[in-house]
Design a protein around this motif. Structure first.
Motif, PDB file in Angstrom:
ATOM      1  N   LEU A  82      -7.365  32.852 -33.651  1.00  0.00           N
ATOM      2  CA  LEU A  82      -7.865  31.840 -32.982  1.00  0.00           C
ATOM      3  C   LEU A  82      -7.046  30.999 -32.045  1.00  0.00           C
ATOM      4  CD1 LEU A  82     -10.855  30.256 -32.540  1.00  0.00           C
ATOM      5  CD2 LEU A  82      -9.886  28.553 -34.479  1.00  0.00           C
ATOM      6  N   ALA A  83      -5.819  30.936 -32.432  1.00  0.00           N
ATOM      7  CA  ALA A  83      -4.853  29.850 -31.836  1.00  0.00           C
ATOM      8  C   ALA A  83      -4.106  30.782 -30.707  1.00  0.00           C
ATOM      9  CB  ALA A  83      -3.846  29.451 -32.772  1.00  0.00           C
ATOM     10  N   ASP A  84      -4.217  32.216 -30.583  1.00  0.00           N
ATOM     11  CA  ASP A  84      -3.779  32.782 -29.568  1.00  0.00           C
ATOM     12  C   ASP A  84      -3.885  32.274 -28.156  1.00  0.00           C
ATOM     13  OD1 ASP A  84      -2.095  35.445 -29.113  1.00  0.00           O
ATOM     14  OD2 ASP A  84      -3.812  35.750 -27.784  1.00  0.00           O
ATOM     15  N   GLY A  85      -2.781  32.366 -27.524  1.00  0.00           N
ATOM     16  CA  GLY A  85      -2.904  31.907 -26.056  1.00  0.00           C
ATOM     17  C   GLY A  85      -3.667  33.045 -24.989  1.00  0.00           C
ATOM     18  N   SER A  86      -4.338  33.898 -25.298  1.00  0.00           N
ATOM     19  CA  SER A  86      -4.977  34.849 -24.592  1.00  0.00           C
ATOM     20  C   SER A  86      -6.237  35.177 -25.047  1.00  0.00           C
ATOM     21  CB  SER A  86      -4.170  36.220 -24.240  1.00  0.00           C
ATOM     22  OG  SER A  86      -4.849  37.019 -23.419  1.00  0.00           O
ATOM     23  N   ALA A  87      -6.679  35.028 -26.496  1.00  0.00           N
ATOM     24  CA  ALA A  87      -7.750  35.463 -27.235  1.00  0.00           C
ATOM     25  C   ALA A  87      -8.910  34.953 -26.540  1.00  0.00           C
ATOM     26  CB  ALA A  87      -7.559  35.383 -28.614  1.00  0.00           C
ATOM     27  N   GLY A  88      -8.921  33.665 -26.624  1.00  0.00           N
ATOM     28  CA  GLY A  88     -10.105  32.897 -25.977  1.00  0.00           C
ATOM     29  C   GLY A  88     -11.466  33.144 -26.739  1.00  0.00           C
ATOM     30  N   THR A  89     -11.312  32.798 -28.164  1.00  0.00           N
ATOM     31  CA  THR A  89     -12.438  33.469 -29.002  1.00  0.00           C
ATOM     32  C   THR A  89     -13.749  32.628 -28.731  1.00  0.00           C
ATOM     33  OG1 THR A  89     -10.753  33.774 -30.789  1.00  0.00           O
ATOM     34  CG2 THR A  89     -13.084  33.511 -31.680  1.00  0.00           C
ATOM     35  N   PHE A  90     -13.526  31.556 -28.493  1.00  0.00           N
ATOM     36  CA  PHE A  90     -15.145  30.676 -27.994  1.00  0.00           C
ATOM     37  C   PHE A  90     -15.419  30.828 -26.571  1.00  0.00           C
ATOM     38  CE2 PHE A  90     -13.263  28.500 -32.116  1.00  0.00           C
ATOM     39  CZ  PHE A  90     -14.225  28.839 -32.673  1.00  0.00           C
ATOM     40  N   PHE A 155      -5.779  37.220 -18.031  1.00  0.00           N
ATOM     41  CA  PHE A 155      -7.184  36.815 -18.533  1.00  0.00           C
ATOM     42  C   PHE A 155      -7.208  35.159 -18.747  1.00  0.00           C
ATOM     43  CE2 PHE A 155      -8.668  41.082 -20.163  1.00  0.00           C
ATOM     44  CZ  PHE A 155      -8.939  41.768 -19.066  1.00  0.00           C
ATOM     45  N   SER A 156      -6.056  34.907 -19.504  1.00  0.00           N
ATOM     46  CA  SER A 156      -6.156  33.410 -19.877  1.00  0.00           C
ATOM     47  C   SER A 156      -6.003  32.611 -18.446  1.00  0.00           C
ATOM     48  CB  SER A 156      -5.077  33.105 -20.865  1.00  0.00           C
ATOM     49  OG  SER A 156      -3.816  33.616 -20.359  1.00  0.00           O
ATOM     50  N   HIS A 201      -5.256  28.776 -21.699  1.00  0.00           N
ATOM     51  CA  HIS A 201      -3.774  28.970 -20.833  1.00  0.00           C
ATOM     52  C   HIS A 201      -3.725  27.346 -20.637  1.00  0.00           C
ATOM     53  CE1 HIS A 201      -0.283  29.498 -18.551  1.00  0.00           C
ATOM     54  NE2 HIS A 201      -0.493  30.874 -18.865  1.00  0.00           N
ATOM     55  N   PRO A 202      -2.856  26.629 -21.502  1.00  0.00           N
ATOM     56  CA  PRO A 202      -2.644  25.339 -21.458  1.00  0.00           C
ATOM     57  C   PRO A 202      -2.060  24.827 -20.043  1.00  0.00           C
ATOM     58  CG  PRO A 202      -1.309  25.964 -23.237  1.00  0.00           C
ATOM     59  CD  PRO A 202      -2.067  27.219 -22.688  1.00  0.00           C
ATOM     60  N   GLN A 203      -1.063  25.651 -19.719  1.00  0.00           N
ATOM     61  CA  GLN A 203      -0.424  25.454 -18.070  1.00  0.00           C
ATOM     62  C   GLN A 203      -1.573  25.203 -17.253  1.00  0.00           C
ATOM     63  OE1 GLN A 203       2.341  27.965 -16.737  1.00  0.00           O
ATOM     64  NE2 GLN A 203       3.643  26.466 -15.539  1.00  0.00           N
ATOM     65  N   VAL A 204      -2.275  25.777 -17.190  1.00  0.00           N
ATOM     66  CA  VAL A 204      -3.328  26.078 -16.026  1.00  0.00           C
ATOM     67  C   VAL A 204      -4.511  24.970 -16.064  1.00  0.00           C
ATOM     68  CG1 VAL A 204      -5.166  27.381 -15.224  1.00  0.00           C
ATOM     69  CG2 VAL A 204      -3.032  28.641 -15.562  1.00  0.00           C
TER      70      VAL A 204
END
Length: 953
Positions: A82-90, A155-156, A201-204
């Motif tokens: 869930l915390a992964d930087g590319s998964a985007g679970t939600f 993707f992220s 992607h928190p930077q974006v």
């Protein structure tokens, strides 16, 4: 009268076309993506294969099984998915991908992102008063700009940037209304911005937040012009605070675990500025605003200073011209705001290349400290240019002729000049190649670059790029000339009604050609089907099992995840530091720690059997003897010598990690030499003198490297997850003492906390020039106790003979090993010893010696591989003289039931992988059962390793 009717008729056509912008936009983008879907092609770059696609597959597999993937056992040793930087679970678009196969979902997601970003931008432009035609034009420019196309396969980044125009539209609508209606629009803005954070992607998302805040303040101040300044501030604070609160609430389910994981990751304490400024926009790339493929040779060789997808600066030539028209013609606060945003964000994107480094100020802000790639601020640059282009599109009809002329010439004059300079450069390259090559080296070749090219390839690349046979160079030169000419013609004959339609058509054609040429296309089956033989073999034999891929193997990290194979050494932007520490220890120290992870398969390159050596330093280039680094929390190593050695010099082979920022001569660690009496002396190890960055030749490292490279003694090709190919380096260093120093103990202590020190080989040199190699067996006291081995000594499983120097009290040394290759290496070591060492080929189960032939038998990590242990111990008892001694160092069955059960299950497979090694032997019990009396049993590593001293009963 006729002219007026023609003018009205022409603009009527434009307005009719503009009334259905969504259909026009869907048709244009569908022409592009529909072709990809029909042909079964997808844009490709390493990140989509190694990271984004495997993670998408894991997500879709879990969702199709009705599970919410909070955690996955498939990555590392278990990973908070869930915390992964590319998964985007939600993230909603990822759920829509359930409707199609995963490999085709990649293209569908790209199409959806492009459609929605254009639609949202259209709504925003309509809300600020742009005509339907201008809004459609702006939507095309934004959706197919360099930033959007350059990050199609990330993707992220694409998900997090998607709803920025939607949030801007909602803020604009809130500024145009009052009361509860304004509050509802602020809620919409908060939800749109929250979706950006859900894209993970928190930077974006942070860059978007800067743009949203700037626009909210700008429009909020305009909308509340009748209020006092305190009232304005209060209203702005409440409005933007509500947007931020809703966004945080929506995304909290993913932001909180991501923040926790980020704190535990390698980026948790921030990154060095040398790392943060990598992939900035080079000033030379400003030319790509007209020639987007200026730094790509016809054969595909990218000779730009950095990766082109991170620094793609292109919005089309007609849109760029219309943006300049808007700046020159419409001199109001609206144009001033967007022009300022374009310039400031472009300046930040230049990073350390800029004369005044605004990016360093951004980096100094704590939220931006963990991130790199300043060029991602081009998101705001392209956004602002698209807004200005749409504004300029409307001005084609409404602006006065005099003002329009000035705006058009502001674009046309530099374009014509640059085209002339470009073809003058072609002439210079053709007629005066020596001068052109010298200018190329001076003005370009010496700039820091992150792309893996060498200076000797620049000249051929420039020749190929500017060649008349280069279709891209000719095409975009022609498009630039045509854009300038058409804009000038539109000014000279403004009564012709189809100018907007012609200019818009040229811009759309330009952007679609740019998008098509930007990415290499591969069949979608390339993502879903294993290509290399190793991956196919693992797919047949290791599905559902845990695999450890060591560096140097052809299968990239995460590649196996898509086929149901669990990867321990996976790739992710937020790898936990504790896993990195464990991984380093397992790979380069205690490899049997892999057993504790449940690893069933280890994929490794074929190693060299003989250890490498230089100047008397023996080292295994694939296993570090010592790794020290505070970020990994590893204990400092200690070498306990069997007897004091007079030392004049210390030699080592090693490297540094995370050390590119260190200046020449920086002390990174200290070698502490301790006398038998306890006095110590300290020898500094310095960056650039004794050690250096192991990845110094990696394209994004060496431009920022601040120290020199000592003597390189080992090179090994590395295939980085980013697709870079470079050599891993090991270095030789030597430190000299002012006078000889008797040494009984050697330890290594870290001085520079930001780096990791890896030592692969360490040797002590006496005043007479004798070299005393140290190895990891010197760490404990077992080797120290071997010096008391007296009389006739037999060592079983001698390996390379590193224990020979310890048998100082032995009258006779006999070494036995079944491996002839290892015996040959041991023979070289034996020739260095003062006393003779006899080498014998044989096995422990059938020792070729008479009974009672030896006083001491030694074995280190050997009896785990003996097929018939009872027979082997019986043979040892037979050859031992009465009162003789057996000394063993063996890994044994774990004292914990759960781990012992795991060892039992792994042993059958481990035997095949590790030369017959048994993980679960109760060696002490078996030694006693063989007729020995146990005099001492000393546990190490919590009882996983036993030191046994026994005598025949």
């Amino acid at each position: 009268m006729v002219r007026s009717r023609a003018l009205d008729w022409g603009w009527l056509v434009v307005r009719l076309l503009g009334r259905w912008p969504l259909l026009l936009f869907v048709g244009g983008s569908g022409l592009f993506f529909g072709g990809l879907l029909v042909l079964g092609l997808t844009p490709y770059e390493d990140d989509i294969e190694n990271y984004h696609y495997p993670v998408l597959v894991l997500l879709l597999q879990a969702l199709r099984q009705g599970q919410l993937p909070l955690w996955t056992p498939a990555m590392f040793v278990g990973f908070p998915f869930l915390a992964d930087g590319s998964a985007g679970t939600f993230y909603p678009l990822n759920w829509l991908a359930l409707l199609v196969p995963a490999d085709r979902a990649v293209v569908w997601l790209l199409w959806l992102r492009t459609l929605l970003s254009g639609l949202f931008f259209f709504l925003f432009l309509r809300a600020v008063g742009r005509s339907p035609a201008a809004a459609t034009f702006g939507a095309f420019v934004y959706a197919f700009s360099g930033y959007s196309v350059g990050h199609w396969i990330h993707f992220s980044i694409g998900h997090s940037a998607l709803t920025l125009p939607l949030a801007l539209w909602a803020i604009e609508r809130a500024c145009q209304t009052r009361g509860r209606a304004a509050g509802r629009w602020l809620v919409v803005a908060g939800l749109a911005h929250g979706l950006q954070w859900l894209g993970l992607h928190p930077q974006v998302a942070l860059i978007s937040a800067v743009g949203l805040l700037a626009y909210g303040v700008f429009r909020g101040l305009e909308a509340s012009s009748g209020l006092s300044w305190p009232q304005r501030g209060l209203r702005l604070g409440r409005g933007m605070g509500l947007v931020g609160l809703i966004a945080a609430g929506l995304a909290a389910a993913q932001l909180v675990p991501m923040a926790e994981l980020g704190r535990l990751s390698e980026r948790g304490q921030g990154v060095s500025y040398a790392f943060a400024t990598s992939h900035a926009l080079p000033p030379h790339n400003l030319l790509t605003a007209l020639w987007p493929f200026l730094f790509v040779a016809p054969g595909g060789f990218d000779w730009g200073l950095t990766t082109r997808w991170e620094t793609a600066f292109y919005v089309g030539q007609v849109p760029l011209g219309l943006a300049l028209v808007a700046v020159v013609v419409r001199r109001d606060r609206w144009v001033l705001f967007w022009g300022t945003m374009a310039l400031v964000s472009l300046w930040v994107a230049l990073g350390s290349y800029a004369p005044l480094n605004l990016h360093y100020l951004v980096y100094s802000l704590p939220p931006f400290a963990p991130f790199r790639v300043p060029a991602r601020f081009l998101q705001l640059t392209d956004l602002a240019l698209a807004v200005l282009a749409a504004t300029g599109f409307d001005l084609l009809r409404r602006a006065p002729a005099v003002s329009l002329r000035a705006g058009i010439w502001t674009f046309a004059a530099p374009v014509l000049l640059l085209i002339l300079l470009g073809w003058a450069t072609v002439a210079l390259v053709t007629l005066a190649p020596a001068m052109a090559q010298s200018l190329l080296d001076t003005l370009y070749g010496h700039w820091p670059h992150a792309n893996p090219w060498h200076a000797d390839r620049l000249w051929p690349a420039l020749q190929q790029t500017l060649s008349p046979q280069n279709r891209r160079w000719l095409l975009w030169s022609g498009l630039a000339l045509l854009s300038a000419v058409l804009l000038l013609a539109a000014h000279r004959r403004p009564q012709w009604p189809f100018w907007p339609l012609v200019l818009a058509g040229l811009a759309v054609l330009d952007l679609l050609l740019f998008a098509r040429a930007f990415w290499h296309l591969v069949p979608t089956t390339y993502l879903s089907q294993p290509a290399d033989p190793l991956a196919r073999y693992l797919l047949d034999h290791a599905t559902g099992q845990r695999v450890w891929n060591l560096p140097g193997v052809p299968t990239r990290p995460n590649r196996l995840l898509a086929w149901g194979i669990r990867e321990v050494e996976a790739y992710g932007p937020l790898r936990p530091q504790r896993f990195v520490a464990y991984s380093v220890t397992a790979q380069r120290g205690e490899s049997r720690l892999l057993d504790l992870l449940g690893v069933r398969w280890v994929v490794a390159p074929l190693p060299e059997r003989a250890p490498a050596h230089t100047a008397g330093v023996f080292f295994d280039p694939h296993r570090a003897e010592v790794v020290v680094g505070r970020r990994w929390d590893l204990p400092p190593p200690l070498y306990q010598l069997a007897e004091p050695v007079p030392v004049q010099r210390v030699r080592l082979v090693g490297a540094l990690a995370y050390a590119a920022h260190l200046a020449q001569g920086t002390t990174v660690a200290e070698v502490v030499l301790r006398r038998p009496e306890g006095q110590t002396t300290v020898l500094p190890l310095q960056a650039g003198v004794h050690l250096a960055e192991w990845a110094a030749e990696r394209p994004d490292v060496w431009p920022s490297l601040r120290h020199a490279l000592p003597t390189v003694v080992w090179r090994e090709p590395v295939f980085d997850p980013h697709g870079w190919r470079f050599d891993r380096l090991l270095f030789f260093g030597e430190v000299t003492l002012p006078e000889p120093w008797p040494v009984a103990q050697v330890s290594l202590h870290l001085v520079e906390p930001s780096v990791v020190v890896e030592v692969y080989g360490l040797s002590l040199v006496t005043p007479a020039g004798t070299v005393r190699p140290l190895d990891r067996f010197d760490h404990g006291r077992f080797r120290e106790r071997l010096r008391t081995a007296a009389g006739r000594v037999l060592e079983i499983g001698v390996g390379t003979g590193r224990n020979f120097g310890l048998y100082q009290k032995a009258r006779l040394v006999v070494a036995l090993d079944p491996d002839l290759t290892l015996l040959a290496q041991a023979a070289r070591q034996a020739r260095r010893e003062r006393r003779p060492v006899y080498l014998v080929a044989g096995r422990a189960e059938a020792l070729p010696f008479r009974s009672a032939a030896f006083d001491t038998v030694v074995a280190t990590l050997v009896f785990c591989t003996v097929g018939d242990l009872a027979q082997g111990l019986a043979e040892v008892r037979r050859v031992l003289a009465p009162g003789g001694e057996l000394r063993l160092l063996e890994h044994v069955r774990a004292p914990w039931p759960w781990l012992a059960a795991l060892q039992e299950r792994l042993t059958p497979l481990w035997q095949r992988l590790a030369g017959g090694c048994h993980l679960d032997r109760e060696t002490a019990t078996l030694v006693r059962a063989a007729g020995f009396t146990l005099e001492a049993v000393r546990p190490h590593l919590g009882g996983l390793l036993l030191e046994i001293v026994a005598r025949p009963a």
